[in-house]
Design an enzyme around this catalytic site. Structure first.
Site, PDB file in Angstrom:
ATOM      1  N   SER A   1      -4.904   2.619   4.424  1.00 40.68           N
ATOM      2  CA  SER A   1      -5.059   2.104   3.059  1.00 40.68           C
ATOM      3  C   SER A   1      -5.148   0.567   3.079  1.00 40.68           C
ATOM      4  O   SER A   1      -5.956  -0.037   2.366  1.00 40.68           O
ATOM      5  CB  SER A   1      -3.869   2.573   2.218  1.00 40.68           C
ATOM      6  OG  SER A   1      -3.853   1.949   0.979  1.00 40.68           O
TER       7      SER A   1
ATOM      8  N   LYS B   1       0.800  -1.238   0.000  1.00 42.34           N
ATOM      9  CA  LYS B   1       0.000   0.000   0.000  1.00 42.34           C
ATOM     10  C   LYS B   1       0.825   1.277   0.000  1.00 42.34           C
ATOM     11  O   LYS B   1       0.369   2.315   0.460  1.00 42.34           O
ATOM     12  CB  LYS B   1      -0.995   0.039   1.193  1.00 42.34           C
ATOM     13  CG  LYS B   1      -1.814  -1.190   1.393  1.00 42.34           C
ATOM     14  CD  LYS B   1      -2.454  -1.735   0.145  1.00 42.34           C
ATOM     15  CE  LYS B   1      -3.460  -0.845  -0.509  1.00 42.34           C
ATOM     16  NZ  LYS B   1      -3.959  -1.425  -1.777  1.00 42.34           N
ATOM     17  N   THR B   2       2.027   1.212  -0.498  1.00 46.56           N
ATOM     18  CA  THR B   2       2.851   2.421  -0.532  1.00 46.56           C
ATOM     19  C   THR B   2       3.062   2.935  -1.964  1.00 46.56           C
ATOM     20  O   THR B   2       3.793   3.903  -2.167  1.00 46.56           O
ATOM     21  CB  THR B   2       4.237   2.156   0.100  1.00 46.56           C
ATOM     22  OG1 THR B   2       4.821   1.030  -0.561  1.00 46.56           O
ATOM     23  CG2 THR B   2       4.138   1.896   1.588  1.00 46.56           C
ATOM     24  N   GLY B   3       2.463   2.237  -2.927  1.00 43.61           N
ATOM     25  CA  GLY B   3       2.650   2.635  -4.323  1.00 43.61           C
ATOM     26  C   GLY B   3       3.522   1.656  -5.086  1.00 43.61           C
ATOM     27  O   GLY B   3       4.079   1.984  -6.140  1.00 43.61           O
ATOM     28  N   THR B   4       3.626   0.432  -4.581  1.00 39.78           N
ATOM     29  CA  THR B   4       4.525  -0.545  -5.214  1.00 39.78           C
ATOM     30  C   THR B   4       4.030  -0.941  -6.611  1.00 39.78           C
ATOM     31  O   THR B   4       4.838  -1.215  -7.489  1.00 39.78           O
ATOM     32  CB  THR B   4       4.670  -1.816  -4.354  1.00 39.78           C
ATOM     33  OG1 THR B   4       3.384  -2.354  -4.071  1.00 39.78           O
ATOM     34  CG2 THR B   4       5.403  -1.534  -3.051  1.00 39.78           C
ATOM     35  N   THR B   5       2.713  -0.952  -6.806  1.00 42.42           N
ATOM     36  CA  THR B   5       2.189  -1.323  -8.126  1.00 42.42           C
ATOM     37  C   THR B   5       2.535  -0.240  -9.139  1.00 42.42           C
ATOM     38  O   THR B   5       2.927  -0.536 -10.280  1.00 42.42           O
ATOM     39  CB  THR B   5       0.664  -1.527  -8.064  1.00 42.42           C
ATOM     40  OG1 THR B   5       0.363  -2.368  -6.966  1.00 42.42           O
ATOM     41  CG2 THR B   5       0.122  -2.134  -9.346  1.00 42.42           C
TER      42      THR B   5
HETATM   43  N1  LIG Z   1       1.694   6.983  -9.058  1.00 43.87           N
HETATM   44  C1  LIG Z   1       1.528   6.610  -7.796  1.00 43.87           C
HETATM   45  N2  LIG Z   1       2.461   6.870  -6.901  1.00 43.87           N
HETATM   46  C2  LIG Z   1       2.300   6.516  -5.611  1.00 43.87           C
HETATM   47  N3  LIG Z   1       1.228   5.871  -5.129  1.00 43.87           N
HETATM   48  C3  LIG Z   1       0.271   5.573  -6.013  1.00 43.87           C
HETATM   49  C4  LIG Z   1       0.377   5.914  -7.362  1.00 43.87           C
HETATM   50  N4  LIG Z   1      -0.722   5.478  -7.972  1.00 43.87           N
HETATM   51  C5  LIG Z   1      -1.465   4.901  -7.036  1.00 43.87           C
HETATM   52  N5  LIG Z   1      -0.887   4.967  -5.856  1.00 43.87           N
HETATM   53  C6  LIG Z   1      -1.395   4.489  -4.550  1.00 43.87           C
HETATM   54  O1  LIG Z   1      -0.704   3.344  -4.111  1.00 43.87           O
HETATM   55  C7  LIG Z   1      -1.540   2.663  -3.184  1.00 43.87           C
HETATM   56  C8  LIG Z   1      -1.480   1.188  -3.490  1.00 43.87           C
HETATM   57  O2  LIG Z   1      -0.202   0.777  -3.145  1.00 43.87           O
HETATM   58  P1  LIG Z   1       0.384  -0.613  -3.638  1.00 43.87           P
HETATM   59  O3  LIG Z   1       0.357  -0.665  -5.112  1.00 43.87           O
HETATM   60  O4  LIG Z   1       1.699  -0.749  -2.982  1.00 43.87           O
HETATM   61  O5  LIG Z   1      -0.666  -1.639  -3.043  1.00 43.87           O
HETATM   62  S1  LIG Z   1      -0.502  -3.213  -2.976  1.00 43.87           S
HETATM   63  O6  LIG Z   1       0.317  -3.475  -1.814  1.00 43.87           O
HETATM   64  O7  LIG Z   1       0.086  -3.689  -4.206  1.00 43.87           O
HETATM   65  O8  LIG Z   1      -1.879  -3.701  -2.778  1.00 43.87           O
HETATM   66  C9  LIG Z   1      -2.940   3.234  -3.352  1.00 43.87           C
HETATM   67  O9  LIG Z   1      -3.159   4.054  -2.224  1.00 43.87           O
HETATM   68  P2  LIG Z   1      -4.610   4.265  -1.579  1.00 43.87           P
HETATM   69  O10 LIG Z   1      -5.456   4.872  -2.658  1.00 43.87           O
HETATM   70  O11 LIG Z   1      -4.355   5.178  -0.426  1.00 43.87           O
HETATM   71  O12 LIG Z   1      -5.077   2.921  -1.148  1.00 43.87           O
HETATM   72  C10 LIG Z   1      -2.821   4.011  -4.619  1.00 43.87           C
HETATM   73  O13 LIG Z   1      -3.698   5.114  -4.661  1.00 43.87           O
END
Ligand SMILES: Nc1ncnc2c1ncn2[C@@H]1O[C@H](COP(=O)(O)OS(=O)(=O)O)[C@@H](OP(=O)(O)O)[C@H]1O
Length: 300
Positions: free
Chosen positions: A186, A88-92
């Site tokens: 999140s 949930k830190t933006g890894t995707t």
């Molecule tokens: N470009 C960019 N940069 C940084 N963060 C972003 C970006 N795009 C999406 N998001 C936000 O990332 C949150 C999902 O994090 P992950 O992809 O790490 O989630 S997971 O662990 O794979 O489920 C999720 O946060 P929350 O909306 O607060 O849940 C996304 O909104």
């Protein structure tokens, strides 16, 4: 494997062990006994329980191992870097940006673990390195191709740093941090959207304030929600196994606001070529909650 190949096929080895056994039997009061192989293995692991958990090393790091390894195999199908999370830190988003780069190649998805391989943190580790390497292509150019894997649960895993350092000691490690309370919230919402019964039952406030007397279900949910946010503890564990210059900590807020700058930093950190122009390639459309981008061929 090494021992079998060293001694099993080696007549001098058999000679040595037979004579050693004879010597011990003749000159000491020790009673030598043996058991069928499986029982012997059980006995051995009862005596040395700490050795039940294997620690895989790169077979190509030692010439003796390389020499006895199958000619069909290669050690090039291992990642040069890991994106370790936390969730949930933006890894995707980071993953999607990374695979836009022509030299950066991800593993193929795992159908069983929701696309992430989750090798170093879970029981998949016991499937061995052949199993792991199957997820990666043979690079067309070992020097310039950068294989990587993102498993967001590696970050807080007790085992992952030690296991990763043993198999891929030179790998670079990338983590993203955001405010831990935002991360926890999140994650809680994520669980609710996936219909986790416990998350549906309790409010976020109940989850984060649960004390000693809370139900086991609530305490378990609290742990899963908060433990990945103990950033210093987990980073400390990674740093016990990897030197600081192999670790990159990304500010998740900046990744959201200014991904091109972060991706330039990532490219520099990895030493990947050619330089990919993310400013041109990423066209953000104002919204920060979702990832919008166009890939422009002119970015290279
Ligand atoms: N470009 C960019 N940069 C940084 N963060 C972003 C970006 N795009 C999406 N998001 C936000 O990332 C949150 C999902 O994090 P992950 O992809 O790490 O989630 S997971 O662990 O794979 O489920 C999720 O946060 P929350 O909306 O607060 O849940 C996304 O909104």
């Amino acid at each position: 494997m090494t021992h079998l190949s060293n001694y099993g096929n080696d007549r001098l080895g058999v000679y040595t062990f037979v004579n050693l056994a004879n010597f011990v039997q003749s000159w000491t009061n020790l009673k030598l006994r043996t058991l069928p192989p499986l029982q012997l293995a059980h006995k051995y692991f009862d005596l040395f329980p700490e050795q039940r958990d294997p620690l895989w090393q790169n077979p190509c790091d030692d010439k003796r191992h390389r020499d006895i390894w199958s000619k069909e195999k290669t050690c090039d199908r291992l990642p040069k870097f890991l994106v370790i999370g936390p969730q949930k830190t933006g890894t995707t988003a980071l993953y999607l940006f990374l695979i836009m780069h022509p030299s950066i190649i991800s593993n193929s998805p795992s159908p069983k673990t929701f696309e992430e391989v989750q090798f170093f943190n879970r029981n998949n580790y016991h499937r061995g390195i052949d199993w792991y390497m199957e997820f990666f292509p043979v690079p067309s150019n070992v020097t310039t191709d950068f294989l990587f894997e993102k498993s967001a649960n590696y970050f807080h895993s007790e085992e992952a740093p030690k296991r990763a350092a043993s198999l891929i000691p030179k790998a670079k490690i990338i983590t993203i941090l955001i405010d831990p309370s935002d991360r926890a919230y999140s994650w809680y919402q994520h669980q609710r959207s996936h219909k986790d019964p416990a998350a549906l039952k309790f409010t976020f406030y109940q989850v984060i304030t649960a004390g000693h007397h809370a139900s086991a279900e609530l305490k378990a949910l609290q742990k899963k929600c908060l433990i990945p946010g103990w950033y210093a503890t987990h980073i400390g564990r990674w740093l016990a196994y990897f030197p600081p210059y192999q670790l990159l900590i990304i500010d998740g807020q900046q990744l959201r606001n200014d991904p091109a700058i972060i991706m330039d930093e990532v490219q520099k950190f990895l030493g990947v070529t050619p330089h990919y122009n993310y400013s041109e390639a990423l066209t953000l459309h104002g919204k920060t909650d979702f990832i919008f981008f166009e890939i422009k061929p002119s970015a290279l």
